[in-house]
Design an enzyme around this catalytic site. Structure first.
Site, PDB file in Angstrom:
ATOM      1  N   TYR A 213      32.418  35.922  40.886  1.00 51.89           N
ATOM      2  CA  TYR A 213      32.730  37.256  41.435  1.00 51.89           C
ATOM      3  C   TYR A 213      32.673  38.292  40.305  1.00 51.89           C
ATOM      4  O   TYR A 213      32.077  39.368  40.448  1.00 51.89           O
ATOM      5  CB  TYR A 213      34.108  37.226  42.097  1.00 51.89           C
ATOM      6  CG  TYR A 213      34.589  38.563  42.631  1.00 51.89           C
ATOM      7  CD1 TYR A 213      34.098  39.087  43.820  1.00 51.89           C
ATOM      8  CD2 TYR A 213      35.556  39.299  41.936  1.00 51.89           C
ATOM      9  CE1 TYR A 213      34.547  40.312  44.307  1.00 51.89           C
ATOM     10  CE2 TYR A 213      36.011  40.519  42.416  1.00 51.89           C
ATOM     11  CZ  TYR A 213      35.507  41.028  43.607  1.00 51.89           C
ATOM     12  OH  TYR A 213      35.956  42.242  44.078  1.00 51.89           O
TER      13      TYR A 213
ATOM     14  N   LYS B 293      30.276  41.683  39.682  1.00 51.08           N
ATOM     15  CA  LYS B 293      30.795  43.044  39.499  1.00 51.08           C
ATOM     16  C   LYS B 293      30.343  43.634  38.157  1.00 51.08           C
ATOM     17  O   LYS B 293      30.133  44.848  38.050  1.00 51.08           O
ATOM     18  CB  LYS B 293      32.319  43.051  39.642  1.00 51.08           C
ATOM     19  CG  LYS B 293      32.793  42.733  41.068  1.00 51.08           C
ATOM     20  CD  LYS B 293      32.273  43.759  42.079  1.00 51.08           C
ATOM     21  CE  LYS B 293      32.835  43.556  43.469  1.00 51.08           C
ATOM     22  NZ  LYS B 293      32.346  44.570  44.430  1.00 51.08           N
TER      23      LYS B 293
ATOM     24  N   ASP C 263      23.383  44.404  57.248  1.00 57.01           N
ATOM     25  CA  ASP C 263      23.601  43.286  56.328  1.00 57.01           C
ATOM     26  C   ASP C 263      22.999  43.717  55.005  1.00 57.01           C
ATOM     27  O   ASP C 263      21.771  43.833  54.887  1.00 57.01           O
ATOM     28  CB  ASP C 263      22.933  42.008  56.845  1.00 57.01           C
ATOM     29  CG  ASP C 263      23.196  40.824  55.929  1.00 57.01           C
ATOM     30  OD1 ASP C 263      23.645  41.019  54.774  1.00 57.01           O
ATOM     31  OD2 ASP C 263      22.951  39.679  56.362  1.00 57.01           O
TER      32      ASP C 263
ATOM     33  N   SER D  91      34.823  46.785  40.232  1.00 56.89           N
ATOM     34  CA  SER D  91      36.153  46.163  40.247  1.00 56.89           C
ATOM     35  C   SER D  91      36.674  46.099  38.816  1.00 56.89           C
ATOM     36  O   SER D  91      35.894  46.195  37.871  1.00 56.89           O
ATOM     37  CB  SER D  91      36.026  44.734  40.796  1.00 56.89           C
ATOM     38  OG  SER D  91      37.234  44.010  40.641  1.00 56.89           O
TER      39      SER D  91
END
Ligand SMILES: NC(=O)c1ccc[n+]([C@@H]2O[C@H](COP(=O)([O-])OP(=O)(O)OC[C@H]3O[C@@H](n4cnc5c(N)ncnc54)[C@H](O)[C@@H]3O)[C@@H](O)[C@H]2O)c1
Length: 259
Positions: free
Chosen positions: A154, A158, A61, A141
């Site tokens: 998100y 990134k 994890d 990304s």
């Protein structure tokens, strides 16, 4: 081009499926020994099992330092060291900007940003101990280069990956530890199926695959990405062919974002 990955000792997080699984396969094919680490132990086992003797599974994890430390230790016990760390595990959530809660923000940041920080720290500690240098490859990304409204938190996570990549590259160049990032575009994986559903659930698209197709149409090479499109750059950044590159963020998106 001869990519010298023979015997390279690699740990890849989020290796159980999608981009991570494709990278794990591609690195093993080029001669690396690969620890396939995922929070879903069953996925890690299936992917490592399909690769065969060059791979082994680990449950990890990335939000939990002890878990990451244990995974690095398992890699060292099994392979004798760690040369390349891919911090690839990530999650996505679609939310209208005004609906993002503190919990949403922390959930995404915990995996995508804190998870990458912890992964880098634990890998770099081991690489410095070895004194052999190393290569860290983080999955960022196009969302680490541009803000996209229904994925704002998100994107923030990134952008954080890009910042961590640059800062660590500056810090550990003297140890010959290189730190680079890969920015995929719109890749046909389980994550994009989740994003596509998120667009529908939030009233941002009407039909299945509409958001996926719309986003992917921005690629000048004229098609969405497959996970396998990321393999060549992953091999390159893992290998001595990229020995004089660090702090870089490589867009591998079919030409969606020009930087
Ligand atoms: N699919 C895309 O279009 C796309 C585009 C740009 C960047 N990315 C990034 O690429 C990476 C891989 O994405 P993917 O499309 O293969 O997604 P995916 O959902 O198919 O795979 C992600 C993997 O990460 C694992 N994972 C999730 N949380 C974890 C945790 N806390 N610890 C360890 N493992 C965990 C999952 O179990 C899964 O196997 C992610 O960082 C993602 O943000 C994906």
């Amino acid at each position: 081009m001869e990519l010298q990955l023979d015997g390279a000792r690699v740990l890849i997080t989020g290796g159980g499926r999608g981009i991570g699984a494709a990278m794990a396969r591609g690195l093993a094919e080029a001669g690396a020994k690969v620890a396939v680490a995922d929070i879903d132990g069953g996925l890690a086992e299936a992917t490592a099992g399909a690769i065969g003797g060059a791979a082994f599974p680990l449950r990890i994890d990335v939000r939990d330092r002890t878990s990451v430390r244990d995974a690095v230790a398992a890699c060292v016990a099994r392979l004798g060291g760690l040369d390349v760390m891919f911090n690839n595990a990530g999650i996505a959530q679609v939310r209208n900007f005004l609906d993002i809660t503190e919990e949403d923000f922390r959930t995404v940041m915990d995996v995508n940003a804190l998870g990458v920080l912890i992964g880098m720290q634990e890998a770099i500690r081991q690489m410095r101990l070895q004194g052999t240098g190393g290569s860290i490859v983080n999955t960022a990304s196009i969302a680490g280069k541009q803000g996209y409204e229904p994925l704002a938190h998100y994107c923030a996570s990134k952008f954080a990956v890009v910042a961590l990549t640059q800062a660590a590259a500056r810090a550990f160049g003297k140890d010959n530890i290189r730190v680079n990032a890969i920015c995929p575009g719109v890749v046909d994986t389980a994550m994009w199926r989740l994003i596509d559903k998120g667009f529908q659930d939030n009233g941002l698209s009407k039909t299945e695959n509409e958001a996926f197709t719309t986003f992917a149409s921005g690629a000048v090479l004229g098609r969405p990405s497959k996970a396998e499109d990321l393999v060549g750059v992953a091999r390159f950044l893992a290998s001595p062919e990229s020995a004089f590159m660090t702090g870089q963020t490589l867009l591998v998106d079919g030409g969606m974002v020009f930087d």
